[in-house]
Design an enzyme around this catalytic site. Sequence first.
Site, PDB file in Angstrom:
ATOM      1  N   GLY A 252       0.813  -1.213   0.000  1.00  0.00           N
ATOM      2  CA  GLY A 252       0.000   0.000   0.000  1.00  0.00           C
ATOM      3  C   GLY A 252       0.846   1.264   0.000  1.00  0.00           C
TER       4      GLY A 252
ATOM      5  N   ASP B 188      -8.364  -1.958  -0.098  1.00  0.00           N
ATOM      6  CA  ASP B 188      -9.224  -0.759  -0.006  1.00  0.00           C
ATOM      7  C   ASP B 188      -9.421  -0.047  -1.346  1.00  0.00           C
ATOM      8  OD1 ASP B 188      -9.185  -1.315   2.640  1.00  0.00           O
ATOM      9  OD2 ASP B 188      -7.982   0.407   3.251  1.00  0.00           O
TER      10      ASP B 188
ATOM     11  N   GLN C  54     -12.655 -10.038   4.679  1.00  0.00           N
ATOM     12  CA  GLN C  54     -12.523  -9.341   3.398  1.00  0.00           C
ATOM     13  C   GLN C  54     -11.153  -9.538   2.766  1.00  0.00           C
ATOM     14  OE1 GLN C  54     -14.551  -5.194   3.911  1.00  0.00           O
ATOM     15  NE2 GLN C  54     -14.240  -6.077   5.910  1.00  0.00           N
TER      16      GLN C  54
ATOM     17  N   MET D 260     -16.508 -22.727 -22.349  1.00  0.00           N
ATOM     18  CA  MET D 260     -17.369 -22.144 -23.392  1.00  0.00           C
ATOM     19  C   MET D 260     -16.634 -21.005 -24.111  1.00  0.00           C
ATOM     20  SD  MET D 260     -21.100 -22.118 -21.660  1.00  0.00           S
ATOM     21  CE  MET D 260     -22.176 -23.533 -21.809  1.00  0.00           C
ATOM     22  N   GLY D 261     -17.346 -20.301 -24.934  1.00  0.00           N
ATOM     23  CA  GLY D 261     -16.750 -19.164 -25.637  1.00  0.00           C
ATOM     24  C   GLY D 261     -17.124 -19.105 -27.108  1.00  0.00           C
TER      25      GLY D 261
HETATM   26  P1  ADP Z   1       0.715  -0.230   3.628  1.00  0.00           P
HETATM   27  O1  ADP Z   1       1.860  -0.453   2.700  1.00  0.00           O
HETATM   28  O2  ADP Z   1      -0.306  -1.308   3.527  1.00  0.00           O
HETATM   29  O3  ADP Z   1       0.192   1.176   3.514  1.00  0.00           O
HETATM   30  P2  ADP Z   1       2.027   0.570   6.118  1.00  0.00           P
HETATM   31  O4  ADP Z   1       1.596   1.982   6.022  1.00  0.00           O
HETATM   32  O5  ADP Z   1       1.973  -0.089   7.443  1.00  0.00           O
HETATM   33  O6  ADP Z   1       1.266  -0.413   5.120  1.00  0.00           O
HETATM   34  O7  ADP Z   1       3.547   0.504   5.598  1.00  0.00           O
HETATM   35  C1  ADP Z   1       4.255  -0.717   5.535  1.00  0.00           C
HETATM   36  C2  ADP Z   1       5.696  -0.501   5.900  1.00  0.00           C
HETATM   37  O8  ADP Z   1       6.310   0.410   4.984  1.00  0.00           O
HETATM   38  C3  ADP Z   1       5.942   0.143   7.267  1.00  0.00           C
HETATM   39  O9  ADP Z   1       5.890  -0.787   8.311  1.00  0.00           O
HETATM   40  C4  ADP Z   1       7.343   0.711   7.104  1.00  0.00           C
HETATM   41  O10 ADP Z   1       8.310  -0.295   7.291  1.00  0.00           O
HETATM   42  C5  ADP Z   1       7.361   1.133   5.655  1.00  0.00           C
HETATM   43  N1  ADP Z   1       7.115   2.591   5.564  1.00  0.00           N
HETATM   44  C6  ADP Z   1       5.932   3.233   5.581  1.00  0.00           C
HETATM   45  N2  ADP Z   1       6.091   4.568   5.493  1.00  0.00           N
HETATM   46  C7  ADP Z   1       7.430   4.777   5.438  1.00  0.00           C
HETATM   47  C8  ADP Z   1       8.265   5.940   5.325  1.00  0.00           C
HETATM   48  N3  ADP Z   1       7.750   7.165   5.290  1.00  0.00           N
HETATM   49  N4  ADP Z   1       9.597   5.751   5.268  1.00  0.00           N
HETATM   50  C9  ADP Z   1      10.139   4.531   5.319  1.00  0.00           C
HETATM   51  N5  ADP Z   1       9.411   3.405   5.426  1.00  0.00           N
HETATM   52  C10 ADP Z   1       8.086   3.516   5.475  1.00  0.00           C
END
Ligand code: ADP
Length: 745
Positions: free
Chosen positions: A105, A153, A287, A560-561
């Site tokens: 994410g 999401d 989910q 199918m198709g």
């Molecule tokens: P997602 O990728 O699902 O948004 P998180 O926000 O928890 O999940 O981010 C996952 C990981 O990415 C964090 O645990 C951290 O190790 C790394 N990370 C997030 N933001 C930063 C940042 N600003 N700088 C360095 N590493 C980051």
Amino acid sequence: MIKSLGVMTSGGDSPGMNAAIRAVVRRALDNQIEVYGIFSGYEGLVQGGGLIKKLGWNDVGGILQRGGTFLGTARSEQFRTIEGRRRAAENILALGIDALIVIGGDGSLMGAHQLSVEWPELAAQVFEARADLREAATGEPVLQVVGLPGSIDNDLSGTDMSIGADTALNHIVHAIDDLTSTAASHQRTFVVETMGRNCGYLALAGTLAGGATWALIPEQELELRWHQKMVDTIEKARKVGMTHQMVVVAEGARHPDGLRIESRDITKILQERLGLDVRLTVLGHIQRGGAPSAFDRILSTRLGVAAVDLLLDEPDVIHRHMVGVKKNKVVATPLMTVVEDTRTVKREIESGNFAKAIQLRGDGFQNMLNLVKTLTRLHPAHESRDDGKVVILTGGADAPGMNAAVSVAARHILNEGVEALGCRDEFYGLIHGDFIQLDWHELVDWVGRPSSDIGTARFDLLEGDFAKIAENIRKFNIKGAIAIGGWGTYQRIEQFVSMRSKFPEFNIPIMLVPASIDNNLPSSELCIGSDTALNNIVDAVDKIRHTAGATRRAFIVEVMGKECGFLALMGAMATGAEKAYLPETGISLAELNRDVIELKESFESGKRMVIYMRNEDASFHYTTDFLRNLLEEESHKEFEVRTAVLGHVQRGGIPSAFDRILACRMGAAAANALIRALETHSNDVLVFGIQAGAISPCSIADAFKQMDLEHDRPVQQWFLDLQPIADALSKSGPTSGQKPDDEGK
Ligand code: ADP
């Protein structure tokens, strides 16, 4: 030129991540790039050691159909610190990794961006401390970074859909379906909480596809007394005879003052003010779980391949990009743009700039919100004008999602004060004057129903039928029509229109909506029903894979198709089948000869299961049974051969979330166009397909021009471009000749 890459999953897991890893690993190995799997996200990158392992072709066999991520994922506080990132850089340099592919994410993508920006400084620090690494280095160390959007999401900018969102939405829609049946039995109201801390996509799409009564999402500005409005609506709904209601709330929905709306508070409000039996269901981690949907498997595969291709195609550019799919095309966007745009929406919501937040989400989101607003009305906006009716028909073979298209099209017609009639069994109803009055309230539940409640049919229009149709058009005062169906329906509409000079009654506007599980219709990249059919194929093949036991078995799965290979090719891609026999390319004796040799070789080298997907019309003589006999004869009892003809299972069952939403969008667009045509007294006949992600009408004449009339399929078929990807990933080893593997292991 990249020699070695690391792949990792980070942040929250999402179904489809495994398919993306498989695609990255195999695409890289096929291009002589070695691959390291980094376990436990950034934590693995920081810790190194056993958390970073070399991956071979075999290691990603049999993971495509599994939810979660086999690399594991974690949140790493250490990686947020410069010291943590320095340790990560040391591990990267020690292994000679020169590209990192991160699936996650916005947090994970931000982390990847940060590492990339700091890379020269981090590498210099590592070299200062580690003379061995400095001496081993050849030239300036470069780190390429490519991100893939992994988030159920669907909150990430830079892609129309993120990996896992479609699967999550299907879970939500199934839950709403299930709760609806119990809610209806007990005349209950349910509050359903979905994920989506900063993004209302899941809740909004779930409301639309599940036919829910009320949606609460973070992006929508609520009135001060929004709960009173919700209570009034539910009270009125019960008074007009709607026995059960469903309120869908995203976990990030907010009061006008910015405070989070707690789903249990909504439950309490409804209970206290209405004295109703209200139940709360928080869907939570359900989910995220389970096998990925066909859509997610295909999306992840396309993106995984695209991430490696980006590095191969532009080796001299320093990449800090995310690859996503926009308008059905793979696009690369700078990581920082993705992160900033994603976070801007969040900030706008937090600052109460809701209109801006919705605008940033894009037209698709706004359109979905408008659809939900219209469809959740208790009554049509306009009283019936009684100046003519619109007839809606469904034709050809039935396709899941037809009912949703009828429901939404009819409600848009009714909303404008025009009566809507359902025509029984396509043209049969017009010939015999057999119509069903479509009712606003009854139509609500049709969105999730399988097949078509008004009936479909395939028959030839006879000479004498036209006069009867003309008479019924006069008698029932029919001013326009919406036809939802396959190629046969298109042809009958064309035949009907060609009789206009003889029957002036036929000068009515007609809007066509493509519905066919085969996905063989012109001027639309996708047809209603094809996503459900693909999911049915994926479910069946997943089950087949579980039956192999210790035996060596080849399965020929017939899908199918007709003369269109969409289901066979996309089905093969989504299930990891070794091969797809398509009608577009046919089957030759030389090819079968090669297949027999390859099949024997794969079993000899330890493979336990091989799946060949055969489109029903791939060849007239080389039938599924012929292939079975041929392979069995050649197996010399070294392996077994089985067939599975999936048949009508493919068109059955409730429509997928994707098909429902597609049907809602197409049905609404067709109905709105028909209303405009009625106002302007036009007799246009238009087709409402989806092109580059947008519903775009074209004339029936243009649609016919796009058709290969000899084979009843479009001349241009975008999905055929994906064949090289499907083939490259499903073969038994990389081009350089590593050991084969068992996809079904
Ligand atoms: P997602 O990728 O699902 O948004 P998180 O926000 O928890 O999940 O981010 C996952 C990981 O990415 C964090 O645990 C951290 O190790 C790394 N990370 C997030 N933001 C930063 C940042 N600003 N700088 C360095 N590493 C980051």
